[in-house]
Enzyme design. Structure first.
Site, mmCIF file in Angstrom:
data_model
loop_
_atom_site.group_PDB
_atom_site.id
_atom_site.type_symbol
_atom_site.label_atom_id
_atom_site.label_comp_id
_atom_site.label_asym_id
_atom_site.label_seq_id
_atom_site.Cartn_x
_atom_site.Cartn_y
_atom_site.Cartn_z
ATOM 1 N N CYS A 1 22.121 29.147 -25.723
ATOM 2 C CA CYS A 1 21.599 28.259 -25.758
ATOM 3 C C CYS A 1 19.982 29.036 -25.442
ATOM 4 C CB CYS A 1 21.628 27.059 -24.716
ATOM 5 S SG CYS A 1 21.115 25.487 -24.328
ATOM 6 N N HIS B 1 27.095 25.674 -26.717
ATOM 7 C CA HIS B 1 27.371 26.299 -25.487
ATOM 8 C C HIS B 1 28.995 26.521 -26.136
ATOM 9 C CE1 HIS B 1 24.149 25.519 -22.141
ATOM 10 N NE2 HIS B 1 24.309 24.136 -23.093
ATOM 11 N N GLU C 1 31.262 27.627 -24.341
ATOM 12 C CA GLU C 1 31.977 27.492 -22.846
ATOM 13 C C GLU C 1 32.290 25.237 -22.895
ATOM 14 O OE1 GLU C 1 27.922 26.789 -21.022
ATOM 15 O OE2 GLU C 1 28.482 27.918 -22.920
#
Length: 197
Positions: free
Chosen positions: A81, A178, A180
């Site tokens: 990011c 992202h 995650e």
């Protein structure tokens, strides 16, 4: 168990990054110690928020030089990011602020007429020769993006035209998305990165 040193940028959602690594059997450790950043086996540079304030935090703690050194030495490093954007020379989001400069390009705002910020899933398409990046759907939350990353293998996505969704060079990877928060696709990418030697 692999240790991953996470460098706080002041506004990152570190909890979700830690949880993603723990699910893969890695041990995330948060540190702003430049020597630890230089020596760590793996370093993650997350980020949510503004380019300028995140860069300022790195400079205040002497982390910018440490990050540049480990990237120049091709040590396993992942930036996501705003962390990904910090690898570039500069960003239109924070005029006059110099980024880490390991990518000789500029991060710019999405063009007028497209939804900003880009929130949601987008298809990531890697160019030929990528080792870590594979095609799949990833979760994005961004108002700015880069159009090129000279000297890096690039994966693109489309939002108001093609942009750099991710990039890799040796053991270093930057993701505008992202991982995650990107389900099985993101987990597989993190797993491949953890396997780097």
């Amino acid at each position: 168990m692999a240790e991953v040193l996470i460098v706080p940028t002041g506004t990152a959602n570190i909890a979700s990054v830690q949880a993603a690594f723990r699910r893969l059997g890695a041990e995330p450790v948060v540190s702003e110690d430049p020597d630890r950043v230089r020596k760590a086996g793996r370093v993650m540079l997350p980020g949510v928020g503004a380019f300028g304030s995140s860069l300022r935090r790195l400079l205040e703690h002497g982390l910018a030089a440490a990050l540049r050194e480990r990237i120049a030495a091709d040590r396993p490093t992942m930036a996501i990011c705003v962390g990904h954007q910090l690898l570039f020379a500069e960003s239109e989001e924070s005029p006059g602020v110099t980024g880490l400069g390991v990518v000789a390009s500029v991060v710019g705002r999405f063009p007028a007429g497209v939804r900003v910020p880009q929130f949601g899933w987008n298809l990531v398409r890697p160019e030929e020769g990528c080792n870590l990046l594979e095609e799949g759907w990833a979760y994005f939350a961004n108002s700015y993006r880069a159009l090129e990353a000279p000297g890096w293998r690039v994966a693109t996505a489309e939002h108001g035209g093609p942009f750099v969704a991710a990039m890799e060079r040796g053991n270093v990877i930057g993701c505008q998305f992202h991982p995650e928060l990107s389900g099985a696709y993101g987990q597989a990418l993190l797993s491949r990165w953890l396997e780097l030697r």
